[in-house]
Design a protein around this motif. Structure first.
Motif, PDB file in Angstrom:
ATOM      1  N   SER A 192     -31.327 -70.343   3.819  1.00 45.76           N
ATOM      2  CA  SER A 192     -32.174 -71.121   2.928  1.00 45.76           C
ATOM      3  C   SER A 192     -31.361 -72.331   2.508  1.00 45.76           C
ATOM      4  CB  SER A 192     -32.592 -70.299   1.710  1.00 45.76           C
ATOM      5  OG  SER A 192     -33.333 -71.080   0.792  1.00 45.76           O
ATOM      6  N   GLY A 193     -31.566 -73.456   3.181  1.00 43.26           N
ATOM      7  CA  GLY A 193     -30.666 -74.585   2.993  1.00 43.26           C
ATOM      8  C   GLY A 193     -29.288 -74.190   3.486  1.00 43.26           C
ATOM      9  N   THR A 194     -28.261 -74.480   2.691  1.00 44.76           N
ATOM     10  CA  THR A 194     -26.913 -74.085   3.084  1.00 44.76           C
ATOM     11  C   THR A 194     -26.511 -72.730   2.504  1.00 44.76           C
ATOM     12  OG1 THR A 194     -26.047 -75.388   1.225  1.00 44.76           O
ATOM     13  CG2 THR A 194     -26.117 -76.464   3.384  1.00 44.76           C
ATOM     14  N   GLU A 195     -27.468 -72.016   1.935  1.00 46.87           N
ATOM     15  CA  GLU A 195     -27.209 -70.659   1.450  1.00 46.87           C
ATOM     16  C   GLU A 195     -27.654 -69.658   2.519  1.00 46.87           C
ATOM     17  OE1 GLU A 195     -29.217 -70.004  -2.229  1.00 46.87           O
ATOM     18  OE2 GLU A 195     -28.224 -71.656  -3.268  1.00 46.87           O
ATOM     19  N   LEU A 196     -26.859 -68.612   2.686  1.00 43.38           N
ATOM     20  CA  LEU A 196     -27.205 -67.547   3.620  1.00 43.38           C
ATOM     21  C   LEU A 196     -27.369 -66.251   2.841  1.00 43.38           C
ATOM     22  CD1 LEU A 196     -27.708 -66.471   6.424  1.00 43.38           C
ATOM     23  CD2 LEU A 196     -25.230 -66.363   6.799  1.00 43.38           C
ATOM     24  N   HIS A 197     -28.605 -65.729   2.813  1.00 39.86           N
ATOM     25  CA  HIS A 197     -28.937 -64.531   2.040  1.00 39.86           C
ATOM     26  C   HIS A 197     -28.982 -63.308   2.955  1.00 39.86           C
ATOM     27  CE1 HIS A 197     -30.389 -66.579  -1.768  1.00 39.86           C
ATOM     28  NE2 HIS A 197     -30.240 -67.602  -0.926  1.00 39.86           N
ATOM     29  N   PHE A 198     -28.318 -62.235   2.521  1.00 38.01           N
ATOM     30  CA  PHE A 198     -28.319 -60.971   3.265  1.00 38.01           C
ATOM     31  C   PHE A 198     -29.086 -59.913   2.482  1.00 38.01           C
ATOM     32  CE2 PHE A 198     -24.640 -63.168   4.902  1.00 38.01           C
ATOM     33  CZ  PHE A 198     -24.579 -62.808   6.245  1.00 38.01           C
ATOM     34  N   LEU A 217     -24.005 -66.192   0.720  1.00 39.20           N
ATOM     35  CA  LEU A 217     -22.888 -67.072   1.064  1.00 39.20           C
ATOM     36  C   LEU A 217     -23.298 -68.504   0.752  1.00 39.20           C
ATOM     37  CD1 LEU A 217     -21.748 -65.659   4.548  1.00 39.20           C
ATOM     38  CD2 LEU A 217     -21.018 -64.945   2.256  1.00 39.20           C
ATOM     39  N   TYR A 218     -22.491 -69.186  -0.041  1.00 32.74           N
ATOM     40  CA  TYR A 218     -22.771 -70.574  -0.429  1.00 32.74           C
ATOM     41  C   TYR A 218     -21.842 -71.510   0.349  1.00 32.74           C
ATOM     42  CZ  TYR A 218     -24.943 -68.280  -4.481  1.00 32.74           C
ATOM     43  OH  TYR A 218     -25.709 -67.487  -5.298  1.00 32.74           O
ATOM     44  N   HIS A 219     -22.418 -72.448   1.075  1.00 27.64           N
ATOM     45  CA  HIS A 219     -21.645 -73.432   1.837  1.00 27.64           C
ATOM     46  C   HIS A 219     -21.809 -74.809   1.194  1.00 27.64           C
ATOM     47  CE1 HIS A 219     -22.572 -70.131   4.626  1.00 27.64           C
ATOM     48  NE2 HIS A 219     -21.421 -70.418   5.203  1.00 27.64           N
ATOM     49  N   TYR A 220     -20.686 -75.507   0.997  1.00 32.72           N
ATOM     50  CA  TYR A 220     -20.711 -76.802   0.332  1.00 32.72           C
ATOM     51  C   TYR A 220     -20.169 -77.893   1.262  1.00 32.72           C
ATOM     52  CZ  TYR A 220     -21.381 -73.843  -3.746  1.00 32.72           C
ATOM     53  OH  TYR A 220     -21.866 -72.919  -4.636  1.00 32.72           O
ATOM     54  N   PRO A 221     -21.055 -78.704   1.851  1.00 32.35           N
ATOM     55  CA  PRO A 221     -20.618 -79.749   2.786  1.00 32.35           C
ATOM     56  C   PRO A 221     -20.332 -81.099   2.130  1.00 32.35           C
ATOM     57  CG  PRO A 221     -23.002 -79.530   2.865  1.00 32.35           C
ATOM     58  CD  PRO A 221     -22.517 -78.528   1.845  1.00 32.35           C
ATOM     59  N   GLU A 222     -20.240 -81.143   0.807  1.00 36.42           N
ATOM     60  CA  GLU A 222     -20.057 -82.421   0.113  1.00 36.42           C
ATOM     61  C   GLU A 222     -18.798 -83.174   0.550  1.00 36.42           C
ATOM     62  OE1 GLU A 222     -21.177 -79.673  -1.199  1.00 36.42           O
ATOM     63  OE2 GLU A 222     -22.397 -79.992  -2.997  1.00 36.42           O
ATOM     64  N   LEU A 223     -17.762 -82.444   0.932  1.00 33.47           N
ATOM     65  CA  LEU A 223     -16.497 -83.068   1.320  1.00 33.47           C
ATOM     66  C   LEU A 223     -16.318 -83.112   2.840  1.00 33.47           C
ATOM     67  CD1 LEU A 223     -14.219 -81.305  -1.335  1.00 33.47           C
ATOM     68  CD2 LEU A 223     -15.164 -83.609  -1.460  1.00 33.47           C
ATOM     69  N   MET A 232     -16.656 -72.663   1.159  1.00 35.63           N
ATOM     70  CA  MET A 232     -17.596 -71.541   1.131  1.00 35.63           C
ATOM     71  C   MET A 232     -17.120 -70.493   0.130  1.00 35.63           C
ATOM     72  SD  MET A 232     -18.244 -68.165   2.122  1.00 35.63           S
ATOM     73  CE  MET A 232     -17.363 -67.647   3.595  1.00 35.63           C
ATOM     74  N   THR A 233     -18.062 -69.933  -0.617  1.00 36.54           N
ATOM     75  CA  THR A 233     -17.784 -68.776  -1.452  1.00 36.54           C
ATOM     76  C   THR A 233     -19.041 -67.914  -1.481  1.00 36.54           C
ATOM     77  OG1 THR A 233     -16.950 -67.996  -3.579  1.00 36.54           O
ATOM     78  CG2 THR A 233     -18.466 -69.868  -3.625  1.00 36.54           C
ATOM     79  N   ALA A 234     -19.009 -66.830  -2.233  1.00 41.05           N
ATOM     80  CA  ALA A 234     -20.107 -65.868  -2.163  1.00 41.05           C
ATOM     81  C   ALA A 234     -20.323 -65.181  -3.495  1.00 41.05           C
ATOM     82  CB  ALA A 234     -19.809 -64.825  -1.088  1.00 41.05           C
ATOM     83  N   GLU A 235     -21.510 -64.598  -3.617  1.00 44.39           N
ATOM     84  CA  GLU A 235     -21.830 -63.659  -4.693  1.00 44.39           C
ATOM     85  C   GLU A 235     -22.467 -62.448  -4.043  1.00 44.39           C
ATOM     86  OE1 GLU A 235     -22.708 -66.778  -8.384  1.00 44.39           O
ATOM     87  OE2 GLU A 235     -24.373 -65.759  -7.371  1.00 44.39           O
ATOM     88  N   MET A 236     -22.235 -61.274  -4.624  1.00 49.36           N
ATOM     89  CA  MET A 236     -22.805 -60.052  -4.042  1.00 49.36           C
ATOM     90  C   MET A 236     -23.221 -59.086  -5.137  1.00 49.36           C
ATOM     91  SD  MET A 236     -19.313 -58.240  -2.707  1.00 49.36           S
ATOM     92  CE  MET A 236     -18.009 -57.862  -3.884  1.00 49.36           C
ATOM     93  N   ASP A 237     -24.119 -58.201  -4.764  1.00 48.70           N
ATOM     94  CA  ASP A 237     -24.545 -57.127  -5.656  1.00 48.70           C
ATOM     95  C   ASP A 237     -23.606 -55.960  -5.415  1.00 48.70           C
ATOM     96  OD1 ASP A 237     -25.739 -55.114  -7.071  1.00 48.70           O
ATOM     97  OD2 ASP A 237     -27.786 -55.681  -6.515  1.00 48.70           O
ATOM     98  N   SER A 238     -22.692 -55.719  -6.348  1.00 46.20           N
ATOM     99  CA  SER A 238     -21.661 -54.708  -6.157  1.00 46.20           C
ATOM    100  C   SER A 238     -22.204 -53.284  -6.197  1.00 46.20           C
ATOM    101  CB  SER A 238     -20.563 -54.873  -7.214  1.00 46.20           C
ATOM    102  OG  SER A 238     -21.107 -54.781  -8.520  1.00 46.20           O
ATOM    103  N   LYS A 239     -23.485 -53.112  -6.517  1.00 52.37           N
ATOM    104  CA  LYS A 239     -24.094 -51.781  -6.441  1.00 52.37           C
ATOM    105  C   LYS A 239     -24.363 -51.388  -4.993  1.00 52.37           C
ATOM    106  CE  LYS A 239     -27.408 -53.022  -9.158  1.00 52.37           C
ATOM    107  NZ  LYS A 239     -28.680 -53.029  -9.957  1.00 52.37           N
ATOM    108  N   PHE A 240     -24.395 -52.390  -4.096  1.00 51.73           N
ATOM    109  CA  PHE A 240     -24.719 -52.119  -2.697  1.00 51.73           C
ATOM    110  C   PHE A 240     -23.571 -52.449  -1.750  1.00 51.73           C
ATOM    111  CE2 PHE A 240     -28.771 -52.755  -4.797  1.00 51.73           C
ATOM    112  CZ  PHE A 240     -29.557 -51.733  -4.286  1.00 51.73           C
ATOM    113  N   LEU A 241     -22.723 -53.412  -2.118  1.00 46.62           N
ATOM    114  CA  LEU A 241     -21.644 -53.847  -1.232  1.00 46.62           C
ATOM    115  C   LEU A 241     -20.342 -54.000  -2.016  1.00 46.62           C
ATOM    116  CD1 LEU A 241     -23.450 -56.702   0.761  1.00 46.62           C
ATOM    117  CD2 LEU A 241     -22.765 -54.485   1.698  1.00 46.62           C
ATOM    118  N   VAL A 242     -19.236 -53.724  -1.339  1.00 46.28           N
ATOM    119  CA  VAL A 242     -17.918 -54.038  -1.883  1.00 46.28           C
ATOM    120  C   VAL A 242     -17.382 -55.228  -1.100  1.00 46.28           C
ATOM    121  CG1 VAL A 242     -17.443 -51.700  -2.678  1.00 46.28           C
ATOM    122  CG2 VAL A 242     -16.825 -52.357  -0.345  1.00 46.28           C
ATOM    123  N   VAL A 243     -16.242 -55.767  -1.537  1.00 48.11           N
ATOM    124  CA  VAL A 243     -15.766 -57.025  -0.990  1.00 48.11           C
ATOM    125  C   VAL A 243     -15.493 -56.949   0.511  1.00 48.11           C
ATOM    126  CG1 VAL A 243     -13.930 -58.754  -1.081  1.00 48.11           C
ATOM    127  CG2 VAL A 243     -14.823 -57.788  -3.192  1.00 48.11           C
TER     128      VAL A 243
END
Length: 305
Positions: A192-198, A217-223, A232-243
Motif C-alpha cells: 500500500s504505497g511504500t508500506e508493506l502489510h502482512f 514494513l515502512y520504506h522511506y525513499p526521501e533520501l 526501512m523500519t517496521a511495526e508488528m503485533d507482538s501477540k502474533f509475531l516476535v522479532v
C-alpha cells in the motif's frame, strides 16, 4: 538471520534484534578542541596559561595571535562553546535523542497490537538535520537508534529499492511462508504505497478484507536520490509475531522481489497474474533453498530431548 539481510542489502549495519548494550557513539563524536589548549577557566589567552601544556605551545599560540587575530578569536570562541558541552557529548546521540522526543511529541510510539497511522520519516528522523550528513553517517544514526528497539530495520541501497519498487507496482501482493515447529504458516503481503502489510492467510480466509495487519514494513525513499539510500523500519503485533519471525518475512521480501534470479521472481508474477497456476510448495522450496528461517524451526535433536 540479521547477517542474511546484511549481505543481501549491502548497506545493512548491525543486528536487527534489540541489543541490550547501551548506545555507543559511532564516529560522530565532537571532542573538546585541543588545538589551542585543554580545559581552563575563563576566556582568552590568560585562561590558557593554566594548562600544563601551555609552555610547550606558547610560541605557536602567540604567533597565531599576531598573524591571524581573527582565527585566534574564532578558535577561542569555539573552545568556550565546547567547554559547555557535557562529557561524552556526541552529535549522533543528539540525533537519537531528537528522534525519541519527536516520536513522543507526535504520538507515533505504538503499544502492542496497534500500528501508527501515516508514519512519516519526519516523525522518526529530523530530515532537515541529516541532509548535510553522508549516507554512511545517516546509516550509523538509523541503525544505532533502532538497535535498542524490538523491531526490524534496514538501510537499502537505492538501486536495490528501485528494482523492488518497480516489481511491487506490477505485483502488489504475494504469499510468504513462515517456518513453524510443524510445517509452515502462510502470510499474505500486500503493498500500500511504500508500506508493506502482512496478514496471516487464515485470518484473511476467516475475516476477509477486515483482517488486521500483523506486520507493517515502512520504506522511506526521501533520501534516495540525494544520498542513494532508502530507510526501512517496521511495526508488528507482538501477540502474533516476535522479532526474528518478522525478520524472516522481511528477508523474504528481498528474496522474492529484489532477486536477480528470474525463476524466483516468476513466482510473484504467477501469484498476481496467473493465480490458477500458482503452487504454494514452490514458495517453500525457494525458502528452504535460500536457508532463510532455518533457525525458526526447532531441530529434531531438541524435539527428541
Amino acid at each position: 538471520m540479521a547477517a542474511a539481510l546484511q549481505q543481501a542489502w549491502g548497506l545493512w549495519r548491525g543486528p536487527a534484534l534489540r541489543s541490550r548494550a547501551a548506545l555507543r557513539p559511532l564516529g560522530l563524536l565532537a571532542p573538546p578542541c585541543r588545538e589551542l589548549a585543554g580545559p581552563g577557566p575563563g576566556p582568552g589567552e590568560a585562561a590558557l596559561e593554566d594548562n600544563p601544556f601551555y609552555g610547550k605551545y606558547r610560541h605557536k599560540i602567540q604567533e597565531l595571535r599576531r598573524s591571524s587575530p581573527d582565527v585566534f578569536e574564532s578558535r577561542m570562541e569555539k573552545r568556550d562553546e565546547v567547554k559547555k558541552q557535557p562529557v561524552g557529548y556526541s552529535k549522533q546521540v543528539e540525533f537519537i535523542r531528537c528522534m525519541d522526543e519527536k516520536a513522543e511529541a507526535l504520538g507515533t510510539k505504538t503499544s502492542k497490537g496497534r500500528f501508527t497511522k501515516d508514519k512519516t520519516l519526519d516523525s522518526i528522523l529530523h530530515v532537515e538535520m541529516v541532509k548535510e550528513k553522508s549516507a554512511e553517517e545517516i546509516t550509523q544514526i538509523w541503525n544505532q537508534y533502532f538497535s535498542a528497539k524490538d523491531t526490524v530495520y534496514a538501510v537499502i541501497p537505492a538501486e536495490k529499492f528501485d528494482l523492488l519498487w518497480k516489481r511491487a507496482q506490477k505485483c502488489p501482493s504475494f504469499l510468504y511462508a513462515l517456518p513453524r515447529k510443524e510445517g509452515y504458516e502462510f502470510f499474505v503481503g500486500q503493498w500500500s504505497g511504500t508500506e508493506l502489510h502482512f496478514t496471516s492467510l487464515i485470518n484473511i480466509q476467516t475475516q476477509g478484507e477486515t483482517a488486521p495487519s500483523h506486520l507493517v514494513l515502512y520504506h522511506y525513499p526521501e533520501l534516495q536520490k540525494e544520498k542513494g539510500i532508502v530507510l526501512m523500519t517496521a511495526e508488528m503485533d507482538s501477540k502474533f509475531l516476535v522479532v526474528h519471525e518478522a525478520q524472516c518475512l522481511a528477508n523474504q521480501v528481498q528474496l522474492f522481489y529484489a532477486t536477480d534470479r528470474s525463476e524466483t521472481y516468476k513466482l510473484v508474477e504467477i501469484f498476481n497474474h496467473r493465480p490458477n497456476e500458482f503452487k504454494y510448495m514452490s514458495v517453500i522450496a525457494e525458502l528452504e533453498q535460500s536457508g532463510l528461517g532455518r533457525g525458526l524451526r526447532p531441530s529434531q535433536d531438541s524435539d527428541k530431548s
